[in-house]
Design a protein around this motif. Structure first.
Motif, PDB file in Angstrom:
ATOM      1  N   VAL A  99       0.775  -1.329   0.080  1.00 48.83           N
ATOM      2  CA  VAL A  99      -0.124   0.151  -0.095  1.00 48.83           C
ATOM      3  C   VAL A  99       0.970   1.277   0.154  1.00 48.83           C
ATOM      4  N   ILE A 100       0.729   2.078  -0.895  1.00 50.05           N
ATOM      5  CA  ILE A 100       1.417   3.390  -1.113  1.00 50.05           C
ATOM      6  C   ILE A 100       0.519   4.641  -0.682  1.00 50.05           C
ATOM      7  N   GLU A 101       0.970   5.618   0.176  1.00 51.97           N
ATOM      8  CA  GLU A 101       0.170   6.609   0.501  1.00 51.97           C
ATOM      9  C   GLU A 101       0.830   7.916  -0.013  1.00 51.97           C
ATOM     10  N   GLY A 102       0.275   8.803  -0.669  1.00 50.53           N
ATOM     11  CA  GLY A 102       0.636  10.024  -1.010  1.00 50.53           C
ATOM     12  C   GLY A 102      -0.348  11.082  -0.965  1.00 50.53           C
ATOM     13  N   LYS A 103      -0.160  12.400  -1.831  1.00 46.20           N
ATOM     14  CA  LYS A 103      -1.242  13.367  -1.608  1.00 46.20           C
ATOM     15  C   LYS A 103      -2.714  12.805  -2.227  1.00 46.20           C
ATOM     16  N   LEU A 104      -2.824  11.815  -3.068  1.00 47.31           N
ATOM     17  CA  LEU A 104      -3.885  11.443  -3.581  1.00 47.31           C
ATOM     18  C   LEU A 104      -4.753  10.484  -2.465  1.00 47.31           C
ATOM     19  N   GLY A 105      -4.045   9.784  -1.529  1.00 43.80           N
ATOM     20  CA  GLY A 105      -4.498   8.906  -0.734  1.00 43.80           C
ATOM     21  C   GLY A 105      -4.015   7.696  -0.750  1.00 43.80           C
ATOM     22  N   GLN A 106      -4.568   6.691  -0.292  1.00 52.38           N
ATOM     23  CA  GLN A 106      -3.732   5.404  -0.195  1.00 52.38           C
ATOM     24  C   GLN A 106      -4.243   4.435  -1.317  1.00 52.38           C
ATOM     25  N   PHE A 107      -3.327   3.762  -1.559  1.00 48.59           N
ATOM     26  CA  PHE A 107      -3.426   2.957  -3.101  1.00 48.59           C
ATOM     27  C   PHE A 107      -2.880   1.522  -2.982  1.00 48.59           C
ATOM     28  N   ARG A 108      -3.350   0.502  -3.488  1.00 46.35           N
ATOM     29  CA  ARG A 108      -2.705  -0.877  -3.328  1.00 46.35           C
ATOM     30  C   ARG A 108      -2.384  -1.391  -4.661  1.00 46.35           C
ATOM     31  N   ARG A 136     -10.907   2.489 -14.593  1.00 46.35           N
ATOM     32  CA  ARG A 136     -12.015   2.301 -14.993  1.00 46.35           C
ATOM     33  C   ARG A 136     -13.208   3.418 -14.225  1.00 46.35           C
ATOM     34  N   PHE A 137     -13.905   3.899 -14.939  1.00 46.77           N
ATOM     35  CA  PHE A 137     -14.669   5.015 -14.150  1.00 46.77           C
ATOM     36  C   PHE A 137     -15.790   4.193 -13.322  1.00 46.77           C
ATOM     37  N   GLY A 138     -16.065   4.570 -12.140  1.00 49.48           N
ATOM     38  CA  GLY A 138     -16.978   4.064 -11.174  1.00 49.48           C
ATOM     39  C   GLY A 138     -16.523   2.644 -10.353  1.00 49.48           C
ATOM     40  N   ALA A 139     -15.337   2.521 -10.693  1.00 52.16           N
ATOM     41  CA  ALA A 139     -14.621   1.224 -10.104  1.00 52.16           C
ATOM     42  C   ALA A 139     -14.452   1.512  -8.626  1.00 52.16           C
ATOM     43  N   PRO A 140     -14.617   0.400  -7.795  1.00 56.39           N
ATOM     44  CA  PRO A 140     -14.670   0.765  -6.262  1.00 56.39           C
ATOM     45  C   PRO A 140     -13.224   0.744  -5.751  1.00 56.39           C
ATOM     46  N   GLU A 141     -12.466  -0.244  -6.464  1.00 52.44           N
ATOM     47  CA  GLU A 141     -11.134  -0.372  -5.802  1.00 52.44           C
ATOM     48  C   GLU A 141     -10.323   0.735  -6.000  1.00 52.44           C
ATOM     49  N   ASN A 142      -9.309   1.266  -5.139  1.00 56.59           N
ATOM     50  CA  ASN A 142      -8.545   2.192  -5.093  1.00 56.59           C
ATOM     51  C   ASN A 142      -8.880   3.306  -5.844  1.00 56.59           C
ATOM     52  N   PRO A 143     -10.031   3.975  -5.195  1.00 60.24           N
ATOM     53  CA  PRO A 143     -10.813   5.263  -6.125  1.00 60.24           C
ATOM     54  C   PRO A 143     -10.152   6.465  -5.920  1.00 60.24           C
ATOM     55  N   ILE A 144     -10.351   7.343  -7.025  1.00 65.09           N
ATOM     56  CA  ILE A 144      -9.769   8.477  -7.250  1.00 65.09           C
ATOM     57  C   ILE A 144     -10.799   9.432  -7.501  1.00 65.09           C
ATOM     58  N   MET A 201     -17.232  16.909 -20.311  1.00 58.51           N
ATOM     59  CA  MET A 201     -16.070  17.717 -20.126  1.00 58.51           C
ATOM     60  C   MET A 201     -16.425  18.693 -18.620  1.00 58.51           C
ATOM     61  N   ASP A 202     -15.293  18.887 -17.759  1.00 55.87           N
ATOM     62  CA  ASP A 202     -15.254  19.780 -16.550  1.00 55.87           C
ATOM     63  C   ASP A 202     -16.281  18.987 -15.581  1.00 55.87           C
ATOM     64  N   ALA A 203     -16.717  17.921 -15.740  1.00 56.21           N
ATOM     65  CA  ALA A 203     -17.411  17.224 -14.700  1.00 56.21           C
ATOM     66  C   ALA A 203     -16.619  16.444 -13.760  1.00 56.21           C
ATOM     67  N   GLN A 204     -17.058  16.347 -12.484  1.00 57.69           N
ATOM     68  CA  GLN A 204     -16.481  15.640 -11.452  1.00 57.69           C
ATOM     69  C   GLN A 204     -16.544  13.907 -11.953  1.00 57.69           C
ATOM     70  N   ALA A 205     -15.413  13.388 -11.630  1.00 57.52           N
ATOM     71  CA  ALA A 205     -15.847  12.006 -12.115  1.00 57.52           C
ATOM     72  C   ALA A 205     -14.833  11.112 -10.709  1.00 57.52           C
ATOM     73  N   SER A 206     -15.400   9.730 -10.736  1.00 59.93           N
ATOM     74  CA  SER A 206     -14.580   8.926  -9.943  1.00 59.93           C
ATOM     75  C   SER A 206     -14.224   7.784 -10.505  1.00 59.93           C
ATOM     76  N   PHE A 207     -12.920   7.448 -10.589  1.00 57.86           N
ATOM     77  CA  PHE A 207     -12.524   6.143 -11.199  1.00 57.86           C
ATOM     78  C   PHE A 207     -11.551   5.326 -10.170  1.00 57.86           C
ATOM     79  N   GLY A 208     -11.244   4.044 -10.687  1.00 51.90           N
ATOM     80  CA  GLY A 208     -10.486   3.143  -9.771  1.00 51.90           C
ATOM     81  C   GLY A 208      -9.808   2.261 -10.577  1.00 51.90           C
ATOM     82  N   PHE A 209      -8.982   1.366  -9.961  1.00 53.90           N
ATOM     83  CA  PHE A 209      -8.374   0.121 -10.574  1.00 53.90           C
ATOM     84  C   PHE A 209      -8.179  -0.952  -9.822  1.00 53.90           C
ATOM     85  N   ASP A 210      -8.011  -2.056 -10.432  1.00 51.26           N
ATOM     86  CA  ASP A 210      -7.658  -3.382  -9.731  1.00 51.26           C
ATOM     87  C   ASP A 210      -6.247  -3.372  -9.407  1.00 51.26           C
TER      88      ASP A 210
END
Length: 355
Positions: free
Chosen positions: A254-263, A286-294, A333-342
């Protein structure tokens, strides 16, 4: 005896500058092998050392088990195709192909038979009487290959031969080169800064940086399992997230930086507290993916037919890229989006060294 090419501790210096440092590598007979790296990384120096135009400052080059030190370029079982091709404009295509044979004193009848065979091999059977300036760029490339093959080298060396061609022709010539190599069955050693060329044509690739070979492997392993931060960032596109490791296991961290924690995966076994960079490919996001959200804001949308590149600005101001396939709809464009990754598709590596 095989025609393997071996670099044994090869170092090349020009005064105080080290162009190649301690290169150790064995290229197997019949391989299509590429050296990939940015300009100035030492890949052309290695090629010229194999060909005999440069002697190593340290170490040895062996071809077929024989040390090449003291053996000139014209005596080695190699042929070199320069980036400029160096064809003779006043000669016909046939005479260009047969030039090396004529210099070696091969009789006209044998020479002509060989020229005809090679013209057919490179699909220029009816072009022998033309001057080279009457040919297209791709045809001139094939003439250069045929001329090099005429002297029956064990190893063909190619120094960025496609760099002057337009994109479509370059892509076509990749397939042509690979097909010719398979037909003749000899070793091809190819120099390029183009990742697409290296990945599509090569059996194996050596990725170089600042005179050093950083990783050797087939295209899939170099792309999917980079061993250094440089390889991860140079080969293909990657998103990089820096921070410190807060948890470490044998396979994951698990790495932690300014964006948060990610595995992500931890192939080098980095320990807790280490400075590190997590790399994740745009196609893995992937947009809307729950793991490692950004969370981020859409800033760019580039439609390329079968692919769409989406540029995002994260909350810390960093730029991230998502690659969508055909049929996948990007956010507006210019919309808030949440995405994640395996986590299995992200890799955590030590940061790139500056020296």
């Amino acid at each position: 005896m095989t025609a393997d090419v071996e670099l044994d501790g090869v170092t090349v210096r020009f005064g105080d500058f080290t162009a190649v440092e301690n290169a150790n590598l064995r290229i197997k007979e019949g391989e299509f092998f590429s050296f990939l790296g940015p300009s100035g990384c030492g890949k052309t120096t290695i090629l010229r050392t194999i060909s005999g135009f440069i002697d190593p400052s340290e170490g040895a080059v062996r071809i077929g088990g024989k040390d090449m030190r003291g053996i000139g370029a014209n005596k080695r079982p190699t042929a070199l195709i320069f980036q400029s091709l160096a064809l003779f404009p006043m000669m016909s295509v046939a005479d260009n192909i047969g030039y090396g044979l004529r210099v070696r004193g091969i009789s006209k009848s044998i020479r002509q038979k060989k020229i005809d065979e090679l013209l057919n091999l490179v699909a220029l059977g009816d072009q022998g009487a033309k001057k080279v300036d009457e040919l297209s760029g791709g045809q001139r490339q094939r003439v250069a290959i045929a001329r090099a093959l005429a002297v029956e080298p064990q190893v063909l060396l190619l120094d960025e031969p496609l760099s002057a061609l337009d994109l479509k022709l370059r892509q076509h010539m990749r397939n042509e080169l690979r097909a010719i190599q398979k037909r003749v069955g000899i070793t091809f050693i190819y120099i390029t800064h183009d990742q697409g060329e290296a990945l599509t044509m090569s059996d194996r690739i050596a990725v170089m940086n600042r005179g050093r070979i950083e990783q050797v492997g087939d295209g899939r392993s170099v792309y999917d399992a980079p061993r250094t931060a440089f390889v991860a960032s140079f080969v293909g596109e990657n998103n990089a997230i820096t921070g410190f490791i807060t948890e470490a296991a044998e396979d994951y961290a698990v790495i932690e930086g300014k964006l948060g924690q990610f595995r992500g995966t931890n192939p080098l076994g980095l320990k807790k507290g280490a400075c590190a960079t997590l790399f994740v490919r745009p196609e893995a996001l992937r947009f809307g993916a729950p793991e490692n959200p950004i969370a981020a804001t859409t800033r760019e949308i580039a439609y390329e037919g079968n692919l769409t590149h989406v540029g995002l600005r994260a909350v810390d101001g960093s730029h991230l890229t998502v690659l969508l396939g055909a049929g996948e709809i990007p956010p507006v464009m210019d919309a808030q989006a949440s995405f994640g990754f395996d986590a299995g598709r992200a890799i955590i590596l030590p940061p790139q060294q500056d020296g």
